[in-house]
Design a protein around this motif. Structure first.
Motif: not given
Lengths: 362, 362, 362, 362
Positions: C251-259, D155-162, D197-208
């Protein structure tokens, strides 16, 4: 899923072989709070038990059922009901000569082709003895159905060329055939004893009827009530045909003759119930009536041509103890299967519609 | 599970009503890599299509199938195969007068009791038109079976009192009855046209046969191959009875007569195949033979007594367009159901044993 | 279907309560010809058995399994395998005071709300004791998997705040925690004994790993292998979370890191196996790795506020005998569930594709 | 059964690929008489639709659903509900270079190993696009649940470290993240755009969360409500972990701390709902709360090492259009899956007990 589970909500899984430690059933999905005890199950088991008359095999089994789980202080708890019936009188030695031989008309060859090995002792899992678990489970289903006012009864209606002409259902349990026509019953018994003496066997027909069946049961298009009944009954060993209502006679009829007008209600009823209790595969509240054709027992005390495990020609004369006519003992088995079908469909109908009875009122 | 899914591994879920936008099927569990295209499915749909001869209804439907998924570059991918057939010629207006009326012998009453409401237009989901989805799915099953060398064919073998006496299977598709006896076919057609003229209908019998069926298929004790076939065929609208092998004739036979000695192989074969291709509910590699009793079409152009939604007595004369005898069009439906059963059991057998053929060799 | 059957081809139905006559399982769909005997099942049961160390409950159960069916001359026959474990040391009296009381955090309330009645003795069906049947069935699955080269092992990897830092799998069975880090194991044991002394309990984490898993297992889109594992493990009493591979850390990782780049094979492998053995929910042949969060045992020897059957406020201090930390005894249960999932999916894969291994080769 | 059917009574079968003609679902077992129209389904589809904000992929799909069956005059009929969504914007050409290449972290390899072939266009069946059918079916389940007073929100409850620190549920649909904390939502969006922008992606957490869930739902021991939820959510592409209630935090807790006393009712409630709405896997009437860990999108616009169909090392830079963070669009999918689980279990509970609510009252 493999084939030892029956039903999708009221679901029964059976196990056990003719000459192993025992047979049993696990019933999952039984409604909670249903009065149930050992005696209630034993009653149906006793009706199936061998050795009750000259018309049946002399194998003697007490067939005492033990309730392993799912019943607490006389009521079902809603958790799985485990049932166990120990085997006692298994004279496996009588089957030693069959280890290398396929009995014609038996499941021996089928099981060997399927699994590559088989328990040859009394047919193992393919023995008619597996039905003891069906009957035990059916007794639980019967108890559930009773709470909804539905009852199931079965009858031998034909043995060889002899048919029941009268329908006096309350007399049926009074004769060893379970035939609703006492006169026919006598003739049937005589025929069976004649066959037995000649080392022969004979086929017949069994009818099962359910009364008080709530309307609305059956799941089109593939699990219609009549389809489910047909599958359930055809799965009993020795059954070669199933029909509902007028059945095969319909093939020769015209529509104007078959036509079955509705009579005003409530509840609405068809005049002749030609369909045997369903329309579109859904119960209408009328009597559900099904008949099955039962083949003559394959195990006869005569020498038969066959092959052995190497595929070579040989002969076999089957020892062991067998029923000269399967019908009387198939009656409680067919009842059990009908109970299982009805109970499962009743719960399925309740699942989807919230009602265990007709949603549309007319 | 509700009743619109058939099969446990090769599983088919169908949907659609007679007078809605369309009908379809989703096939899940199909092996990957099976050659499949629209034409192959269309071929079976065309055989079921109405309006092909004087013996069938004049409703005209192109019944063109669209493959929505699961096929890529001519091969199945192993993912679900979605099939859609749009309805075209639905003259719903012809059914307006049935909104308040139950047609005798139809599913109208069953569906109303079950669901509390119904789509009265042409029977909605209970229409024989639902079988278009069965046939489409059956064509996919047939393609899978072909890869294992198994084939399925169906025949009209009786119409009213007229039975096929000869069995010339290759002639069957050459007459509108799909009867393997060309002479009987002529008499059958004459009888049907007579019924049609009189606003009447007539019953009959259909036989389905599978050749090249691998041994070992069938799942005792509840999902034996014969039980599965019986359930599958009885679920077709209008069917009132099912039998395998000698079927109901077994009821009158003695064991010494029924006895069916094994002949040395390989493969081992029973001399007469009285059982119809199974022993102990497991295929033996012999021809699988089943027959169904088909009732006369309930929709006849005569006034029939019935009741309306309020439960009051009334009469109905059914318009719409109907087949005077269901048999010719049930042939491809019965074939489809047999294909579905065999295909599912073949994969089930492969699941448990790793083989889609006999494990035991003899 | 009710919830006591697991698996669709290799399917297990369990039954039994903590204080009834016994518990058991029926396994249907087991391949024929698999070597199986009592000792093989007993070995896993012994690992789950209570009373093995100071870290577990002092309830003493021999947990001797009886094979009731499905095994003949040392090999599975392909027919249902019935297993029975009798209860012995059930001091039901210890639970009398719970007849009218709901224990906080227990299933008592859940079962009462669902069924309207409950077997209060030791939790009845909701007792952790039901897992004895899972473990027995899992041992059979393990035997099947062994034939395909797959093995399953579990470990306690966290107790309270103490985590295993080293992974020395072969040391795990040498300590009462089943922890792969012997140093951490000592600290964990000390913490557990401290909790026990204080009448308290503590949570933890268990990891299960499968090696040698054939590629291609898993059924998208709903029965992916990871989904099936998650459902199977979450269904063990006391489990509050499940993760595969990197799990929640993703959940806290970026795609470039998870890759996780693929490395050439054969077989092709991902460099880090971040996914935990599956891609798209299908096994890739890499190690399957799952972790579960286990809550602290709810039964603690302290007075807790609660309500009684009338909904009134009261307090309860739970007698009976309980594990201060569930992890060590959950290890064999989690292994069993993973074995069951893998075995069922292996047969499902074989059903559809004919292969119990990768169809695509790379 | 293959894996494209979900649910045992309210059962959903989906089909379709990313770049085929369309996707769809067939819902069988839906109660009759439920108000349902296109708009109600479309509403949820629109929430899942791509191209709604800078945070999602720019693929543009109208995702208009057609109801093919099962609804008559605005009400469900109890027969199967067929739903179809045509694909429109499938630029398959963008995937041509992937025909021979496996994308790291994608299902490509899994499907190839399983089926031996694959539809490489956009991942075929493994594309996130398959969830359109889940959402459509979930909308029907949601309509059924509404009739029982139950609602589901995600709900989205986390994105990356946020992480979301506040819980203002009514604000969630007001931001592109579907985050219940508007401040966190801004920071999350900024992070996502940075990744994009960096061509990257990021994980997160969803709550239902589900509110108003009737007590008594869940089928021990294998199909407990929490187990079913875990399996349903883990089956969504990109999900690596599932937890209920306190979840993984329980691993580090002591029993005295976890302890969750009951408060008198009616209805009885646990003080902290640490379990997340179930006890013993059965709903208690409290809020059902589940959280999932979502991995960063595997498709990133950077060169990644991989292998081709021959198993040789190569690199890939993935074109196509992808979400830099999956969470916002997984929210409606996770809601859909929770709706499907709850709806199915509600009907299962009704099947066995006759009640869609608590049987025991306290």
């Amino acid at each position: 899923m493999a084939g030892n589970t029956f039903g999708s909500i009221f679901s029964v899984t059976t196990f056990g072989e003719s000459h192993g430690p025992g047979l049993g059933a696990v019933i999952d999905g039984c409604p909670p709070g249903v009065p149930l005890d050992r005696a209630l199950i034993q009653r149906d088991l006793d009706r199936r038990r061998p050795g009750q008359s000259a018309a049946t095999t002399s194998r003697s089994e007490a067939d005492q059922v033990e309730i392993l789980s799912g019943v607490f202080e006389g009521l079902t708890t809603g958790t799985p009901i485990g049932l166990l019936i120990r085997n006692e009188d298994h004279r496996s030695g009588a089957y030693d000569h069959l280890r290398e031989i396929f009995r014609p008309g038996h499941a021996d060859l089928g099981f060997f082709l399927k699994f590559g090995l088989r328990d040859h002792r009394g047919g193992g899992r393919s023995s008619g003895r597996e039905t003891v678990a069906r009957v035990a489970a059916g007794a639980v289903a019967r108890a559930v159905l009773a709470g909804f006012g539905a009852t199931v009864r079965g009858f031998t209606v034909q043995v060889g060329g002899i048919r029941a002409e009268k329908f006096l259902p309350d007399t049926a349990e009074g004769n060893p055939l379970r035939c609703p026509d006492p006169d026919a019953a006598e003739a049937m018994l005589a025929l069976i004893l004649e066959c037995k003496e000649e080392g022969d066997s004979v086929g017949g027909m069994v009818e099962v009827r359910a009364e008080g069946v709530p309307a609305g049961m059956g799941e089109p298009v593939f699990d219609k009530l009549d389809a489910a009944i047909a599958g359930a009954l055809m799965g009993i060993g020795g059954v070669k045909g199933v029909e509902l209502g007028v059945g095969f006679a319909a093939a020769a009829m015209r529509g104007s003759r078959y036509s079955d007008p509705f009579e005003p209600g409530p509840p609405v009823r068809s005049r002749h119930n030609r369909a045997g209790g369903t329309l579109g595969g859904i119960s209408t509240g009328e009597s559900v009536v099904a008949r099955i054709a039962v083949k003559p027992t394959s195990s006869i005390a005569r020498e038969q041509e066959t092959v052995n495990l190497k595929g070579e020609r040989t002969t076999v004369k089957i020892g062991g103890r067998h029923d000269p006519c399967l019908c009387p003992r198939i009656v409680p088995v067919a009842e059990a299967m009908l109970c299982l079908v009805l109970c499962d469909h009743l719960l399925r109908q309740r699942a989807q519609t919230g009602s265990a009875g007709p949603l549309g009122k007319v």
